[in-house]
Scaffold this active site. Structure first.
Site, mmCIF file in Angstrom:
data_model
loop_
_atom_site.group_PDB
_atom_site.id
_atom_site.type_symbol
_atom_site.label_atom_id
_atom_site.label_comp_id
_atom_site.label_asym_id
_atom_site.label_seq_id
_atom_site.Cartn_x
_atom_site.Cartn_y
_atom_site.Cartn_z
ATOM 1 N N ARG A 1 0.835 -1.218 0.000
ATOM 2 C CA ARG A 1 0.000 0.000 0.000
ATOM 3 C C ARG A 1 0.864 1.260 0.000
ATOM 4 O O ARG A 1 0.469 2.293 -0.554
ATOM 5 C CB ARG A 1 -0.971 0.000 1.179
ATOM 6 N N GLU B 1 -19.001 4.542 0.188
ATOM 7 C CA GLU B 1 -18.235 4.019 -0.955
ATOM 8 C C GLU B 1 -19.031 4.065 -2.256
ATOM 9 O O GLU B 1 -18.466 4.292 -3.331
ATOM 10 C CB GLU B 1 -17.770 2.589 -0.667
ATOM 11 N N PHE C 1 -14.507 -3.107 0.552
ATOM 12 C CA PHE C 1 -15.425 -1.988 0.312
ATOM 13 C C PHE C 1 -15.242 -1.410 -1.095
ATOM 14 O O PHE C 1 -16.055 -0.610 -1.550
ATOM 15 C CB PHE C 1 -15.214 -0.903 1.367
ATOM 16 N N HIS D 1 -5.535 -3.811 1.689
ATOM 17 C CA HIS D 1 -5.996 -4.752 2.712
ATOM 18 C C HIS D 1 -6.768 -5.926 2.113
ATOM 19 O O HIS D 1 -7.740 -6.410 2.692
ATOM 20 C CB HIS D 1 -6.853 -4.034 3.758
ATOM 21 N N ARG E 1 -1.926 -4.979 3.105
ATOM 22 C CA ARG E 1 -1.588 -4.249 4.322
ATOM 23 C C ARG E 1 -0.195 -4.552 4.868
ATOM 24 O O ARG E 1 0.511 -3.635 5.282
ATOM 25 C CB ARG E 1 -2.637 -4.571 5.389
#
Lengths: 281, 317
Positions: free
Chosen positions: B13, B61, B86, B112, B170
């Site tokens: 990330r 979202e 999401f 993630h 992550r």
């Protein structure tokens, strides 16, 4: 700019187009389309500032997004009769290999359409994005969006309504077609929504109401007022009170014609009530 | 056998964040949207440098995806940032209609992903997102393996017109691909030459595949490791060239075996070159809380699992 009589004549012709389009393929959504005929005609012929031709990015012109895509017949008729594509192409509505899909889409490259819609509740977010892009581009034009009242039951709208006020998206005018009907019955029976005006105001929008949403002059006056309210730090909501099925007596004031086409006899009755003003396609 | 050096563990990330920061400076049309996870997505620097091009949408979202689609009308290149769960499952219909079907130039950037999200547990550990995204017509699906590759991919997708799903993670993992390397969308990267077995891996499993190849080399088994960073469009030819040589394949991914890279590879083999294949992937299950290493072990997603799969597939040749 066309005068009131010309706008009304075009509206009558658009009603004929709507009836003939859905009749031919025995499918489509005449009720909401008829209810919004005056609005679409006025929007494209009087209210919006648009450039010649069609460019997806729409820089330097007003933009319109149809969120309740099922009223595609009125959208297609008015786009065609405003010069976006040949009027004859209305013959292909909902047919195989057509650019005039059941619900509007960019996928087949139909000029005038900038986003697919049909699955409800997504158009206001898209309109906000286009409005934000205009601000970034220092483009001082307005973004318009149209939504059904029943469509407001979709939660994404309320995410968008909250955002637009919080971020002061004041180059956006969202129009709600307040006809009080949805597929399963009246909005009050299916899922009462209380005061839509109070809800928008509570979220921080400026709200105006057009009581006679099927009256061309009332729409011009109301939308002119809406325009004067842009650029003042708040998004603008127009509650457009319309009659579903307007202009065809047996289709009016009922949800029955939301998604049903007239048969041969019903078509003749409907056409008899709306004279051919500008020539059928 | 060609070996690779870990230049220090880093999270993928952060590679995305570094790429976005660079894009902010080099491409004025790039805008970034985030749904209340700016720090987690490493978008802080872009936000600080270009507050006018950063859009905090809050925990919403669906609205974020729609706004991103709208911003492309006017020439912007929106990068949306939130967790993979999401970014996909929660907003599938918004992506389907407003982005993919509408052919909008939106970059859906998802951190993630998979079980290595760790302690938050299964509600946040999506293992179905590759499948969801690769089924959408016109969607490019990318899953990067380390910091450097994620940064390179972030830069590359800004130049590619069309919707993209960029998946990363992550935890801090080995960083071993070249710094400032070229990223070619849809082009597999052969990491080791081998003749006995092909191992195609994506995301965090690529380093694990290299570890497995080292162990196999010591046992005299020659493994060809291919880094498939782009799952769609898949580099069919690279897979076929390798399997033509080795005669068997192991696929490795941090994703359900249903709908993932393995199934895409199986489709290529079934059509063009049937060969034994074993799947290193989760077995139609949700994840759970735990450390990333514990979860990779428990769900069979590490080099040991790849070694076992190689042993099995070699016997099927």
């Amino acid at each position: 700019m066309p005068n009131i009589q010309q706008l009304e004549d075009l509206t009558t012709q658009v009603r004929r187009d709507i009836l003939r389009m859905v009749h031919k393929v025995n499918s489509g959504h005449p009720g909401g389309s008829l209810g919004c005929a005056e609005f679409f005609v006025t929007l494209y012929q009087d209210i919006m500032e648009t450039n010649e031709g069609f460019d997806m990015d729409g820089k330097g012109e007003d933009l319109f997004f149809l969120s309740n895509g099922h009223i595609s017949p009125v959208y297609y008729s008015v786009l065609a009769r405003s010069g976006y594509f040949p009027v004859d192409e209305l013959n292909t509505f909902r047919l195989i290999d057509s650019r005039l899909q059941g619900h509007p889409t960019t996928h087949e490259g139909l000029p005038g359409v900038r986003i697919a819609s049909g699955s409800l509740g997504q158009g206001m977010s898209v309109a906000i994005g286009a409005a934000e892009a205009k601000k970034l581009n220092n483009d001082n034009h307005i973004v318009y969006s149209l939504h059904g009242d029943g469509e407001l039951q979709e939660g994404q709208n309320w995410e968008a309504i909250m955002y637009a006020a919080a971020r002061k998206v004041d180059n956006l005018i969202s129009i709600i077609d307040l006809n009080g009907q949805q597929i399963d019955g009246s909005t009050d029976n299916v899922l009462p929504m209380g005061s839509i005006k109070n809800k928008f105001e509570a979220f921080g929008w400026t709200v105006i109401e057009i009581e006679e949403g099927n009256n061309v002059e009332a729409i011009i006056k109301g939308m002119a007022e809406a325009k004067t309210l842009t650029g003042k730090g708040k998004p603008v909501c127009v509650l457009l009170k319309t009659v579903m099925g307007n202009g065809v007596d047996f289709m009016m004031h009922t949800h029955a014609w939301h998604g049903k086409a007239p048969n041969d006899e019903q078509l003749e009755i409907g056409l008899a009530q709306n004279a051919e003003t500008l020539g059928d396609y | 056998m060609k070996t690779y050096t870990n230049t220090g563990n880093k999270d993928t990330r952060s590679g995305f964040g570094a790429g976005l920061t660079e894009l902010g400076k080099t491409n004025g049309n790039v805008v970034a949207l985030c749904a209340d996870l700016t720090g987690s997505l490493k978008m802080d620097e872009f936000k600080a440098n270009h507050p006018e091009r950063f859009f905090q949408v809050g925990i919403a979202e669906a609205n974020m995806i729609g706004i991103a689609a709208g911003m492309t009308i006017g020439g912007k290149i929106p990068f949306t940032g939130t967790f993979a769960n999401f970014s996909t499952g929660r907003v599938y219909d918004q992506i389907r209609q407003s982005v993919a079907y509408s052919d909008k130039n939106v970059k859906i950037c998802a951190s993630h992903a998979g079980v290595t999200l760790g302690e938050d547990g299964a509600t946040h550990q999506i293992l179905e997102d590759i499948g969801l995204m690769k089924m959408l017509p016109g969607m490019t699906v990318i899953n990067t393996c380390d910091y450097n590759q994620t940064k390179a991919a972030t830069l590359a997708i800004a130049k590619h017109h069309g919707p993209v799903y960029l998946r990363f993670g992550r935890p801090k993992v080995p960083n071993f691909t070249p710094e400032n390397g070229e990223f070619k969308i849809g082009k597999a990267v052969k990491l080791t030459e081998g003749s006995d077995v092909t191992i195609v891996a994506t995301g965090h499993l690529v380093w694990e595949a290299l570890e497995a190849a080292k162990a196999l080399h010591e046992k005299g088994i020659s493994a060809e490791v291919i880094n498939i960073h782009t799952i769609k469009p898949l580099d069919d030819q690279a897979i076929l060239d390798s399997v033509s040589k080795t005669g068997c394949i192991v696929t490795a991914e941090e994703h359900n075996y249903l709908g993932g890279l393995g199934e895409s590879v199986a489709r290529v083999l079934a059509q063009h070159h049937p060969a034994p294949q074993e799947f290193v992937a989760t077995n139609d299950t949700f994840g759970e809380s735990g450390t990333p290493a514990q979860l990779m072990e428990k769900y069979g997603l590490n080099s040991d699992a790849i070694l076992k799969a190689v042993n099995t597939v070699l016997k099927r040749k």
